[in-house]
Design a protein around this motif. Structure first.
Motif, short mmCIF file in Angstrom:
data_model
loop_
_atom_site.label_atom_id
_atom_site.label_comp_id
_atom_site.label_asym_id
_atom_site.label_seq_id
_atom_site.Cartn_x
_atom_site.Cartn_y
_atom_site.Cartn_z
N ALA A 242 0.65 -1.30 0.00
CA ALA A 242 0.08 -0.28 -0.25
C ALA A 242 1.14 1.62 -0.11
CB ALA A 242 -0.97 0.00 1.34
N ALA A 243 0.81 2.31 -1.37
CA ALA A 243 1.43 2.99 -1.36
C ALA A 243 0.32 4.21 -0.58
CB ALA A 243 2.39 3.42 -2.61
N GLU A 244 0.68 4.45 0.81
CA GLU A 244 -0.51 5.69 1.61
C GLU A 244 -0.41 7.25 0.72
OE1 GLU A 244 0.20 3.31 4.88
OE2 GLU A 244 -2.24 2.56 4.75
N GLU A 245 0.99 7.11 0.68
CA GLU A 245 1.28 8.41 0.76
C GLU A 245 1.66 9.07 -0.63
OE1 GLU A 245 0.83 10.61 3.84
OE2 GLU A 245 0.52 9.03 5.09
N VAL A 246 0.29 8.97 -1.40
CA VAL A 246 0.79 9.44 -3.10
C VAL A 246 0.14 11.78 -2.63
CG1 VAL A 246 0.66 7.42 -3.77
CG2 VAL A 246 -1.27 8.18 -3.49
N GLY A 247 0.00 12.16 -1.89
CA GLY A 247 -0.69 13.43 -1.77
C GLY A 247 -1.60 13.48 -1.75
N LEU A 248 -2.62 12.97 -1.35
CA LEU A 248 -4.46 13.23 -1.25
C LEU A 248 -4.59 13.22 -0.18
CD1 LEU A 248 -5.51 9.40 -2.25
CD2 LEU A 248 -5.53 11.54 -3.59
N LEU A 249 -5.64 13.88 0.25
CA LEU A 249 -6.02 14.64 1.47
C LEU A 249 -5.31 13.33 2.78
CD1 LEU A 249 -9.36 15.92 0.71
CD2 LEU A 249 -7.08 17.18 1.49
N PRO A 250 -5.85 13.59 3.74
CA PRO A 250 -5.63 12.63 4.57
C PRO A 250 -6.20 11.61 4.74
CG PRO A 250 -5.04 14.67 6.57
CD PRO A 250 -5.60 14.96 4.42
N TYR A 251 -6.15 10.07 4.95
CA TYR A 251 -7.46 9.66 5.01
C TYR A 251 -8.79 9.61 5.82
CZ TYR A 251 -9.19 4.49 5.47
OH TYR A 251 -9.60 3.10 5.51
N PRO A 252 -10.13 9.22 4.72
CA PRO A 252 -10.82 10.36 5.54
C PRO A 252 -11.60 9.64 6.72
CG PRO A 252 -11.27 9.29 3.60
CD PRO A 252 -10.35 9.30 3.31
N PHE A 253 -11.87 7.52 6.24
CA PHE A 253 -12.13 6.48 6.76
C PHE A 253 -12.04 6.34 8.06
CE2 PHE A 253 -12.27 6.43 2.33
CZ PHE A 253 -13.69 7.56 1.68
#
Ligand SMILES: NC(=O)C1=CN([C@@H]2O[C@H](COP(=O)(O)OP(=O)(O)OC[C@H]3O[C@@H](n4cnc5c(N)ncnc54)[C@H](OP(=O)(O)O)[C@@H]3O)[C@@H](O)[C@H]2O)[C@H](O)CC1
Ligand SMILES: [K+]
Length: 212
Positions: free
Chosen positions: A200-211
């Motif tokens: 899982a490449a979790e840090e790709v520049g999206l907003l912080p994980y919202p769930f």
């Protein structure tokens, strides 16, 4: 990884922090990110860089890597991956005529294929040339068990919600580099033949994980 070998051991990489999510949640997260004014291009770039890093890890200097880029954003990520891979012989195929590109796979004799045909935008079983491309990748894997197949976000053909291959066919990846969070279907029994190890490449520049 196993001692001395570049290959992953086929087990799930459980190092992820974000809980698995549905495709609808992924799209919601993505939309919220763009609505917040974050641009898409740098996100795709980081996604591509994550794939490049994995491809470098499972190959060595001078190895040959075939990068297959489909028509959507999954292909866009693959194009950035090709840009970031260092010290390997990289061949990038931007697929405009799927049937015509089958020969690029048939003729490839290298160590790694990057599958950027389809990601979460897949909405029906692959047919014709797309089916042919996928079958050609899987045939290569069958003939060369050392071939690494790195899937961009999802193995092409896999439904990320159900973990089923649509129409019974998907790319048989050795490693899937998925963005933001693992797609929940990837953890199902039915996904196992297709996903390989999951990173899982979790840090790709999206907003912080919202769930939750
Ligand atoms: N989630 C994120 O935060 C990010 C994801 N990114 C990457 O983007 C892809 C999803 O990209 P998208 O362009 O939406 O879709 P695909 O690239 O998967 O597919 C492209 C189009 O292909 C068509 N399609 C669908 N199924 C088939 C089929 N069986 N045969 C032929 N064509 C098919 C479909 O269009 P249609 O109009 O023809 O229906 C798709 O739209 C995601 O997986 C990530 O890799 C970004 O990097 C940003 C961050
Ligand atoms: K893919």
């Amino acid at each position: 990884m196993e001692g001395g070998s570049n290959r992953y051991d086929g087990k799930l990489d459980f190092t992820y922090k974000n809980n698995p999510i549905s495709i609808a949640q992924m799209k919601e997260w993505e939309d919220a990110t763009w609505a917040a004014g974050i641009e898409e291009e740098p996100v795709m770039r980081r996604a591509g860089k994550a794939v490049a890093e994995v491809a470098e890890k499972v190959t060595k200097e001078g190895d040959s890597i075939l990068v297959l880029a489909g028509k959507g954003k999954n292909g866009g990520d693959a194009i950035y991956a090709a840009e970031y891979i260092k010290e390997r012989n990289v061949t990038l195929v931007k697929i405009t005529d799927a049937q015509a590109s089958i020969k690029d796979i048939d003729e490839f004799g290298g160590e790694c294929i990057i599958d950027g045909l389809f990601g979460i935008g897949l909405n029906r079983p692959m047919e014709g040339g797309w089916k042919g491309l996928t079958e050609a990748i899987n045939k290569k894997t069958y003939l060369n068990p050392n071939l690494e197949v790195v899937a961009v976000d999802t193995p092409s053909g896999l439904d990320g919600d159900s973990g089923e291959a649509l129409g019974g066919l998907a790319v048989k990846a050795t490693i899937t580099v998925t963005f933001g969070a693992i797609k929940k279907g990837m953890l199902s029994e039915s996904a196992k033949p297709w996903v390989g190890s999951i990173i899982a490449a979790e840090e790709v520049g999206l907003l912080p994980y919202p769930f939750k």
